[in-house]
Design an enzyme around this catalytic site. Structure first.
Site, mmCIF file in Angstrom:
data_model
loop_
_atom_site.group_PDB
_atom_site.id
_atom_site.type_symbol
_atom_site.label_atom_id
_atom_site.label_comp_id
_atom_site.label_asym_id
_atom_site.label_seq_id
_atom_site.Cartn_x
_atom_site.Cartn_y
_atom_site.Cartn_z
ATOM 1 N N TYR A 40 -10.378 7.731 23.572
ATOM 2 C CA TYR A 40 -10.254 9.183 23.479
ATOM 3 C C TYR A 40 -11.465 9.838 24.147
ATOM 4 C CZ TYR A 40 -10.014 13.846 21.415
ATOM 5 O OH TYR A 40 -9.967 15.207 21.237
ATOM 6 N N GLU A 122 4.360 23.647 -3.362
ATOM 7 C CA GLU A 122 3.257 23.152 -2.514
ATOM 8 C C GLU A 122 1.996 23.002 -3.356
ATOM 9 O OE1 GLU A 122 2.780 26.392 0.238
ATOM 10 O OE2 GLU A 122 4.938 26.435 0.586
ATOM 11 N N LYS A 124 -1.699 23.869 -4.344
ATOM 12 C CA LYS A 124 -2.560 25.032 -4.129
ATOM 13 C C LYS A 124 -3.916 24.492 -3.691
ATOM 14 C CE LYS A 124 -3.899 29.425 -6.202
ATOM 15 N NZ LYS A 124 -5.328 29.372 -5.945
ATOM 16 N N GLU A 188 -4.841 27.582 4.637
ATOM 17 C CA GLU A 188 -6.093 27.323 3.935
ATOM 18 C C GLU A 188 -6.938 26.342 4.746
ATOM 19 O OE1 GLU A 188 -5.975 29.083 1.109
ATOM 20 O OE2 GLU A 188 -7.529 28.263 -0.191
HETATM 21 S S1 IVH Z 1 0.764 31.499 -0.641
HETATM 22 C C1 IVH Z 1 1.428 35.951 -1.127
HETATM 23 N N1 IVH Z 1 0.385 28.915 -0.682
HETATM 24 O O1 IVH Z 1 -4.266 30.738 -3.139
HETATM 25 C C2 IVH Z 1 1.161 34.530 -1.285
HETATM 26 N N2 IVH Z 1 -1.458 30.323 -1.160
HETATM 27 O O2 IVH Z 1 -4.205 33.619 -4.912
HETATM 28 C C3 IVH Z 1 0.096 34.071 -0.397
HETATM 29 N N3 IVH Z 1 -3.558 29.123 -1.587
HETATM 30 O O3 IVH Z 1 -5.980 33.095 -1.534
HETATM 31 C C4 IVH Z 1 -0.432 32.771 -0.715
HETATM 32 N N4 IVH Z 1 -2.755 27.106 -1.304
HETATM 33 O O4 IVH Z 1 -5.444 31.215 -0.021
HETATM 34 C C5 IVH Z 1 -0.171 30.115 -0.855
HETATM 35 N N5 IVH Z 1 0.171 26.600 -0.652
HETATM 36 C C6 IVH Z 1 -0.377 27.805 -0.812
HETATM 37 C C7 IVH Z 1 -1.730 27.961 -1.127
HETATM 38 C C8 IVH Z 1 -2.245 29.252 -1.300
HETATM 39 C C9 IVH Z 1 -3.830 27.824 -1.574
HETATM 40 C C10 IVH Z 1 -4.532 30.200 -1.883
HETATM 41 C C11 IVH Z 1 -4.454 31.361 -0.957
HETATM 42 C C12 IVH Z 1 -4.715 32.596 -1.787
HETATM 43 C C13 IVH Z 1 -4.685 32.073 -3.185
HETATM 44 C C14 IVH Z 1 -3.660 32.839 -3.975
#
Ligand code: IVH
Length: 701
Positions: A40, A122, A124, A188
């Protein structure tokens, strides 16, 4: 470079960029590199060479353009087209059931037999939320979430993250959809746990010894740097979790063949080269969401990134739109939070514990706090250096971390509250003033002077007169790997030492029923059982005895090596420093401790008393060290059930094998017990032989 025309250079550059992007994606999206790093690097170096010779052919999406060489003067603000919302949280099963009930009510679905909603589930990710703007497929801007409405431009740092494509591709497959002209991707950025650990190890060795508190803070700190060369060195990655298409109502109008669901859109983003989380799933009904969340929680410690819950989203976008949002959170999604692995609490006091060999360890007494699924009220501070490194005082507010089954650790002092001084503090706990922590000059258990030992350790000089040392020695002597006296646990050890019935470990064998019955809460039956257990322990083995005596630095593995080498206690006791150093794994310091131990008359007396009181240990069969496994490297991982790690290691070493902590191509065999994780995966990936504990036992016998 005179020998190549601009036309040819362009062709070669295009080809190199295609190859490099392909390998980047294999590496970052699928963790499945096809070529070794050196190959690479060769492609990359050649591309740099051509672009230097033909600067007119340089483009911003070239893989060489990830790291700019000049720091920014400051950050610019970015107003988000659509605010970046947060998620409402639930902490238990019934809250999640309520979430579904509310959804059904809003959608006016009253039929009890109706199919439950389909959800996209998913992890978090515990990282930093970012927005990535792609125009004509090119990454043009990356921004932090900020307050949700306005964030900061961090494009220079985000470009350095290998898993974020600089250009989105449609791939080679013709049926794939064209990338829209303007696409905002959200997700993220996180730091891998393994990368974080390695980075902290290095930081610990650095001059100021300052480490990072956790992967999220480290990621966020890296993204807030003006100089992109710092972010480029950090193990940052990205997972995509949503996208917006400007100017259309979303993806529906792009192509009717794309399922108008959150999960369908994610797949599409994946095809364009954006990394998706492999743990995502589509399920139907809240009970399946719960099952998903529980499975994810069980896996939590094995993932190489931190998660703090599961995100449950209504999958159908039309239903999402119908449900709409509250002021800051959508009604169609929910975060199902896992027990936090970090919590803040107050240090109410610091006490000093005296160990078996007199080492004095500071322990923080905490305002009890629920963290990592249990209530914690104590945390070891290891040594005075640790206190200095943290800048800790009694009364400080601290961040406590308990991840997996790891012992709780104070990772930082919350600045601000402590600096504000008494004001901030009185509200937290008015009874504790701020106090500097200083080492004691005398032992808290016996008042003997405390001496400094080496750079960071302090030690009580009381020896056997110190009840704390006596208790610890006795506890160690009775423990499973030593004399294994069942029923002689911590509480009883306290009582026996406090009542002065046991001064040295040999006194255990003078205990009689009358003595025992005089102890509080000791009944006839327990006394009989204990005496039987003590009697049983009289016939022991040389390795157990050596370990049980509690010689400094001598753990189970060394005790076994010593027994194997010398065969009898007499021979070991006669050995001088030089003879001791002949034993595998015994270095000069350990040899000194061993020689010192047997030179002490008190210790000789204890050994003589053990003999007089009927304790026996046969000569240890000096197993001739075989070379059956000579030249081999073995790795132990997971839990072993019939032997300890140290025993397994010693047994393998006795057969000539080297025992290592990490798996590589050179590993000969991995012994994997229940709970084995990344090392087992790596072994399977590299095709290294794996056996279970039974396999090891078979081999040893
Ligand atoms: S959806 C309107 N999916 O969690 C919904 N958020 O309070 C938008 N986060 O600051 C978020 N993993 O950065 C979503 N799979 C995921 C996530 C995720 C982490 C974070 C996101 C946000 C906080 C939600």
């Amino acid at each position: 470079m005179a020998d190549i025309s601009p036309e040819h250079a362009k062709q070669e550059i295009d080809s190199l960029r295609r190859q490099i992007n392909h390998h980047n994606s294999l590496y970052h999206q699928f963790s499945a590199p096809e070529i070794p790093d050196v190959d690479y690097d060769r492609l990359f170096d050649r591309l740099v060479e051509l672009e230097t010779a033909f600067p007119q052919l340089l483009t911003p999406d070239s893989p060489t353009q990830r790291v700019g060489d000049k720091p920014l003067a400051g950050f610019t603000q970015v107003k988000h087209d659509v605010p970046m919302m947060s998620l409402a949280k639930v902490f238990n099963d019934s809250d999640l059931a309520d979430f579904e009930t509310r959804i059904l009510k809003r959608l006016e679905i009253e039929d009890e037999d109706a199919e439950p909603p389909v959800y996209s589930c998913e992890p978090k990710i515990d990282g930093v939320a970012v927005s990535l703007l792609y125009e004509q497929g090119l990454l043009v801007r990356a921004a932090t979430r900020g307050d949700g409405v306005t964030g900061e431009d961090i494009t220079h740092n985000v470009r350095t993250i290998g898993s974020i494509p600089l250009r989105l591709g449609t791939g080679d497959s013709p049926e794939r959809l064209e990338v829209p002209d303007r696409l905002e991707v959200r997700g993220e950025i996180y730091m891998t746990r393994s990368g974080f650990a390695a980075m902290n190890e290095e930081a610990e060795r650095s001059e100021d010894g300052r480490t990072f508190v956790n992967p999220r803070n480290a990621a966020s700190g890296a993204l807030r740097q003006l100089d992109p060369r710092i972010a480029a060195k950090r193990p940052l990655r990205f997972f995509t979790y949503s996208a917006l298409v400007k100017g259309t109502e979303g993806f529906s109008e792009l192509n009717p063949s794309v399922p108008f669901t959150h999960s369908g859109i994610l797949e599409l983003l994946g095809q364009w080269g954006l990394p998706l989380n492999p743990e995502r799933a589509v399920v139907s009904g809240y009970q399946a969401c719960l099952a998903y969340a529980n499975q994810l929680l069980a896996k939590r410690d094995q993932l190489d990134y931190e998660i703090d819950g599961a995100v449950i989203k209504v999958d159908n976008i039309r239903l999402q739109n119908e449900l709409g949002s509250n002021a800051r959170t959508p009604r169609w999604a929910m975060a199902y939070k896992f027990p936090a692995e970090e919590a803040s609490t107050t240090v109410n006091d610091v006490e000093f514990q005296v160990g078996r060999t007199g080492t004095i360890t500071p322990v923080a007494r905490l305002e009890p706090v629920f963290v990592g699924g249990v209530t914690v009220s104590n945390a070891t501070l290891h040594n005075m250096d640790e206190i200095e490194r943290l800048g800790l005082r009694i009364g400080d507010r601290v961040i406590l971390r308990r991840a997996g089954d790891v012992i709780p650790k104070i990772v930082s002092v919350v600045k601000g509250t402590s600096l504000k001084g008494t004001e901030g503090f009185t509200e937290l706990n008015p009874s504790v003033p701020f106090t500097e922590i200083t080492m004691l000059s005398t032992c808290p258990a016996c008042d003997s002077p405390v001496e400094k030992d080496g750079d960071v350790l302090y030690r009580c000089t009381g020896g056997l007169i110190c009840p704390a040392q006596r208790k610890e020695s006795l506890r160690h002597f009775c423990s499973r790997a030593a004399l294994d006296i069942e029923g002689l646990g911590e509480k009883l050890v306290e009582q026996l030492v406090d009542a002065d019935m046991v001064k040295t470990v040999a006194d255990v064998f003078t205990l009689n029923k009358e003595d025992l019955l005089s102890l509080e809460r000791m009944g006839e039956k327990s006394a009989d059982n204990l005496l039987a257990a003590i009697d049983k322990s009289r016939s022991t083995t040389l390795p157990r005895l050596l370990y049980g005596l509690g010689i400094r630095e001598v753990g189970e593995a060394t005790a076994l090596s010593l027994a194997t080498h010398f065969g009898s206690l007499e021979k070991l006791m006669q050995a001088d420093q030089e003879a001791l150093e002949q034993v595998a794994d015994v270095g000069p310091i350990m040899a000194e401790h061993i020689a010192h131990f047997f030179a002490n008359e008190e210790n000789d007396k204890v050994i003589a008393q053990l003999r007089e009181r009927g304790v026996t240990w046969p000569e240890h069969q000096a197993q001739s060290v075989s070379d059956e496994l000579a030249g081999q490297t073995w790795v132990l991982t997971g839990t072993l059930e019939t032997m300890t790690r140290d025993e397994a290691r010693a047994a393998l070493q006795a057969l000539g094998a080297k025992v290592s902590g990490s798996v590589s191509k050179k590993t000969s065999c991995v012994v994997a017990g229940p709970g084995a994780g990344s090392k087992l995966d790596k072994a399977n990936e590299l095709g290294v032989k794996v056996i279970d504990e039974q396999g090891l036992i078979d081999l040893l016998s």
